[in-house]
Design a protein around this motif. Sequence first.
Motif, PDB file in Angstrom:
ATOM      1  N   UNK A 512     -10.552  10.411  -7.555  1.00 58.59           N
ATOM      2  CA  UNK A 512     -10.853   9.861  -6.233  1.00 58.59           C
ATOM      3  C   UNK A 512     -10.164  10.701  -5.162  1.00 58.59           C
ATOM      4  N   UNK A 513     -10.860  10.903  -4.073  1.00 53.93           N
ATOM      5  CA  UNK A 513     -10.345  11.676  -2.944  1.00 53.93           C
ATOM      6  C   UNK A 513      -8.939  11.228  -2.557  1.00 53.93           C
ATOM      7  N   UNK A 514      -8.008  12.178  -2.478  1.00 54.30           N
ATOM      8  CA  UNK A 514      -6.662  11.889  -2.000  1.00 54.30           C
ATOM      9  C   UNK A 514      -5.695  11.405  -3.046  1.00 54.30           C
ATOM     10  N   UNK A 515      -6.185  11.054  -4.252  1.00 50.04           N
ATOM     11  CA  UNK A 515      -5.293  10.545  -5.291  1.00 50.04           C
ATOM     12  C   UNK A 515      -4.894  11.653  -6.257  1.00 50.04           C
ATOM     13  N   UNK A 516      -3.715  11.501  -6.837  1.00 51.09           N
ATOM     14  CA  UNK A 516      -3.229  12.405  -7.871  1.00 51.09           C
ATOM     15  C   UNK A 516      -3.086  11.610  -9.169  1.00 51.09           C
ATOM     16  N   UNK A 517      -2.735  12.302 -10.239  1.00 55.78           N
ATOM     17  CA  UNK A 517      -2.527  11.604 -11.506  1.00 55.78           C
ATOM     18  C   UNK A 517      -1.421  10.556 -11.362  1.00 55.78           C
ATOM     19  N   UNK A 518      -0.409  10.890 -10.566  1.00 59.37           N
ATOM     20  CA  UNK A 518       0.712   9.959 -10.374  1.00 59.37           C
ATOM     21  C   UNK A 518       0.290   8.729  -9.588  1.00 59.37           C
ATOM     22  N   UNK A 536      -8.314  -4.098   0.250  1.00 57.93           N
ATOM     23  CA  UNK A 536      -7.983  -2.674   0.337  1.00 57.93           C
ATOM     24  C   UNK A 536      -6.604  -2.480   0.970  1.00 57.93           C
ATOM     25  N   UNK A 537      -6.290  -3.321   1.925  1.00 58.53           N
ATOM     26  CA  UNK A 537      -5.018  -3.188   2.631  1.00 58.53           C
ATOM     27  C   UNK A 537      -3.843  -3.281   1.670  1.00 58.53           C
ATOM     28  N   UNK A 538      -4.014  -4.034   0.592  1.00 54.51           N
ATOM     29  CA  UNK A 538      -2.940  -4.214  -0.374  1.00 54.51           C
ATOM     30  C   UNK A 538      -2.591  -2.897  -1.078  1.00 54.51           C
ATOM     31  N   UNK A 539      -3.520  -1.958  -1.085  1.00 52.88           N
ATOM     32  CA  UNK A 539      -3.259  -0.662  -1.717  1.00 52.88           C
ATOM     33  C   UNK A 539      -2.098   0.077  -1.049  1.00 52.88           C
ATOM     34  N   UNK A 540      -1.814  -0.272   0.201  1.00 57.41           N
ATOM     35  CA  UNK A 540      -0.720   0.381   0.912  1.00 57.41           C
ATOM     36  C   UNK A 540       0.644   0.047   0.306  1.00 57.41           C
ATOM     37  N   UNK A 541       0.668  -0.964  -0.559  1.00 51.68           N
ATOM     38  CA  UNK A 541       1.919  -1.335  -1.216  1.00 51.68           C
ATOM     39  C   UNK A 541       2.182  -0.514  -2.478  1.00 51.68           C
ATOM     40  N   UNK A 542       1.183   0.246  -2.915  1.00 50.76           N
ATOM     41  CA  UNK A 542       1.341   1.042  -4.142  1.00 50.76           C
ATOM     42  C   UNK A 542       2.362   2.150  -3.901  1.00 50.76           C
ATOM     43  N   UNK A 543       3.349   2.286  -4.776  1.00 47.10           N
ATOM     44  CA  UNK A 543       4.355   3.338  -4.600  1.00 47.10           C
ATOM     45  C   UNK A 543       3.732   4.728  -4.507  1.00 47.10           C
ATOM     46  N   UNK A 544       4.244   5.515  -3.562  1.00 44.30           N
ATOM     47  CA  UNK A 544       3.870   6.912  -3.355  1.00 44.30           C
ATOM     48  C   UNK A 544       2.441   7.108  -2.853  1.00 44.30           C
ATOM     49  N   UNK A 545       1.772   6.006  -2.510  1.00 50.40           N
ATOM     50  CA  UNK A 545       0.453   6.120  -1.899  1.00 50.40           C
ATOM     51  C   UNK A 545       0.659   6.078  -0.382  1.00 50.40           C
ATOM     52  N   UNK A 546       0.933   7.241   0.201  1.00 54.08           N
ATOM     53  CA  UNK A 546       1.267   7.328   1.612  1.00 54.08           C
ATOM     54  C   UNK A 546       0.062   7.166   2.522  1.00 54.08           C
ATOM     55  N   UNK A 547       0.301   7.209   3.846  1.00 53.02           N
ATOM     56  CA  UNK A 547      -0.777   6.996   4.826  1.00 53.02           C
ATOM     57  C   UNK A 547      -1.936   7.974   4.668  1.00 53.02           C
ATOM     58  N   UNK A 548      -1.639   9.261   4.423  1.00 50.71           N
ATOM     59  CA  UNK A 548      -2.709  10.245   4.297  1.00 50.71           C
ATOM     60  C   UNK A 548      -3.527   9.997   3.044  1.00 50.71           C
ATOM     61  N   UNK A 549      -2.853   9.743   1.929  1.00 50.39           N
ATOM     62  CA  UNK A 549      -3.560   9.474   0.677  1.00 50.39           C
ATOM     63  C   UNK A 549      -4.392   8.198   0.800  1.00 50.39           C
TER      64      UNK A 549
END
Length: 731
Positions: A512-518, A536-549
């Motif tokens: 998926x665009x912007x995501x890494x294996x981590x 979708x907003x809850x995804x912002x709580x995922x560790x290391x998933x920053x604003x750009x990602x």
Amino acid sequence: MARENEEQLSALARPVHQQLSQYRVQQIQAVLTLMDEGNTVPFIARYRKERTGSLDEVAIREIEDEANRLSKLNKRRQDVLKTIADQQALTPQLKQNLEHATTLQQVEDLYLPYKKKRQTKATIAAQHGLKPLAEWLLTFPQENLDARARQYVKPEQDLPDLAAVWDGVHEILAETFSEQAAFREWIRHYTWQHGELTSKLRRGAKDRDEQQVYATYYEFNQRLNQLPPYRVLAINRGEREKILSVGIDIDATSILQYGHFRLVGQHKGPAVAKIEAAFADAYKRFLGPAIERELRRQLTDRADEHAIQVFGNNLYHLLMQAPLKGKVVMGFDPAYRTGCKLAIMDANGRFLTKQVIYPHKPASGKQRAAAGPAFKQLLEQYHVEMIAIGNGTASRESEEFVSDILKTLDHPVYYVLVNEAGASVYSASANARAEFSDLHVEERSAVSIGRRLQDPLAELVKIDPKAVGVGQYQHDVPEKALDEQLDRIVETAVNQVGVNVNTASPELLTHISGLTATTAQNIVTYRNDNGAFASRKELQKVPRLGPKAYQQSVGFLRIIGGQDPLDNTDIHPESYSATRQLLQGLTAERAAIGTPKLQQELAQLNQDKWAAELGVGRETLADIIAGLSKPGRDLRDTMPAPLLRQDVLTMADLKPGMELQGTVRNVVDFGAFVDIGVKQDGLVHISQLADHYVSDPSVEVTIGDVVTVWVLTVDENRQRIQLTMRTDGHD
């Protein structure tokens, strides 16, 4: 991808190269700027249409590739300019020529005379002081040449006589002529236009080609500029296997005449013969072999690029095959001695149970007798609706076994032959072990085969693309270039479809665009620890998933049955405000998304008026309307559905003229292979694909297409089936 300077951006933005001439300068500049800002290709194509003029992924990749090519060209140009300047040999004309060079080949041609080289006969002759004599000869003096040459006879410098002097001058001239960029470019072009690639069977090599795979090329010649890519790759492979001798044949008469015209022209006198002899020798020893190597490499590069494109195109259509949604599926991995492995998945792909049956010899009679009832019991107990049979070893016998059982049922159950290429690769992988640690390798393979029918994209992304069996000479092309292209194809397919973030595997999310294996693994871990994502907003709580990602990925992640129906669309959250304003203006509730009433209202909108009122571009508004009309839409739903079967067909049943339906399994330069329900796929040669002339099979058919074919010939001994799709005289 950082731009090195504004000069490079300007150079790329000028559509002087053919591959970019279809794009406006503003489009090219927009793409490069967006990529500089860290945006991914899928994100730019989907959510920045106003800035790019609605360029798709293919167009954006072309611009990206040309930018990279120019970057490499500029770097090499600067290195060459510096090297020549350090030698104090950079003239204004040479600098201008280098700055106007548009290919690496042109830069290398111009650099060749200044390139450090090993000791040659020419450099030794120059060290002995013969260069002035060579330069004097090029003035076409009318006086006695030997009289001048005697001044250079120096026994103490290995120049004992006139013959040695003229040999040295000859070497200097031959090397000089061979390094002239203009000569190399003209000869290269002439050879490309008029030369032929020839191949012959090497002496004593026929025994190594037992099946006569290369018989076509034992005595072969074809013009270089007419060679199809697959022939180049086949000939190259035959040469590597020391079966073929390969070369380029060209009549050198015109080349020698060109040398005379450029070097001698209207001049007369005793120098003419020596200069002509030096040019002829330069062509024979230096120019000819060098140009042959370059053109062979050019042919191979083009063939590699084409083969990679064919593989990529096939992979895309394989990934985009229609999923079989909402069906309980049994994966059936056939085998003889070790038994057939069965795995059942529910309608969402969740593994339910497994079993091994032994319906084929060399199993004992008791085991074979027990296989049928056990198989039938599984079908009835789990309400199986579809059976996915792997097309490998024992598939034909397994198909007969399944067909016989299905005839005894009181409700319809169908089977589909599934291409199992790569299933064993996945089954033995670390990912498969992590997902099904308590299953044997063969049992994991049965799961993979079944899931391929339920959702080809979600399952195939777990496998190395090179293992899925839809390529052409994929083992002969550069691995790095192939991997890069296939990664792009997978990324495009996954993001065009989008994923259910609450069921997607880490392997699927990684693309998926912007995501890494981590970050993909972090999403799954968060989901496992906290339950399904509600928004979708809850995804912002995922560790290391920053604003750009988050910005780059969120539009491609779907929440089905979440708090906000908009989260099950491909509308980006940055457009939610405009979307809600639109719904409010239409007095529609978000719950009305996807209803016929709302679809009708949206179809009648004045888009220009609403775009201005909402403050969005017309392209964005069109995407909002599409998202509201069909939430959760899947592009694959428009693809041909799998061909369902209940009865078996064998090669012995096939007769010329028989009409059948089949599924396209692979598309290559010379035609397409079609699965018609027997063990061996049939070939529809390029000449049999349509009633009209076909130059590119991929224009007529793609992997997954369900096509009507007629049998032309059947060769059971060689296991070959020739099919046709022509309607004019197939009988």
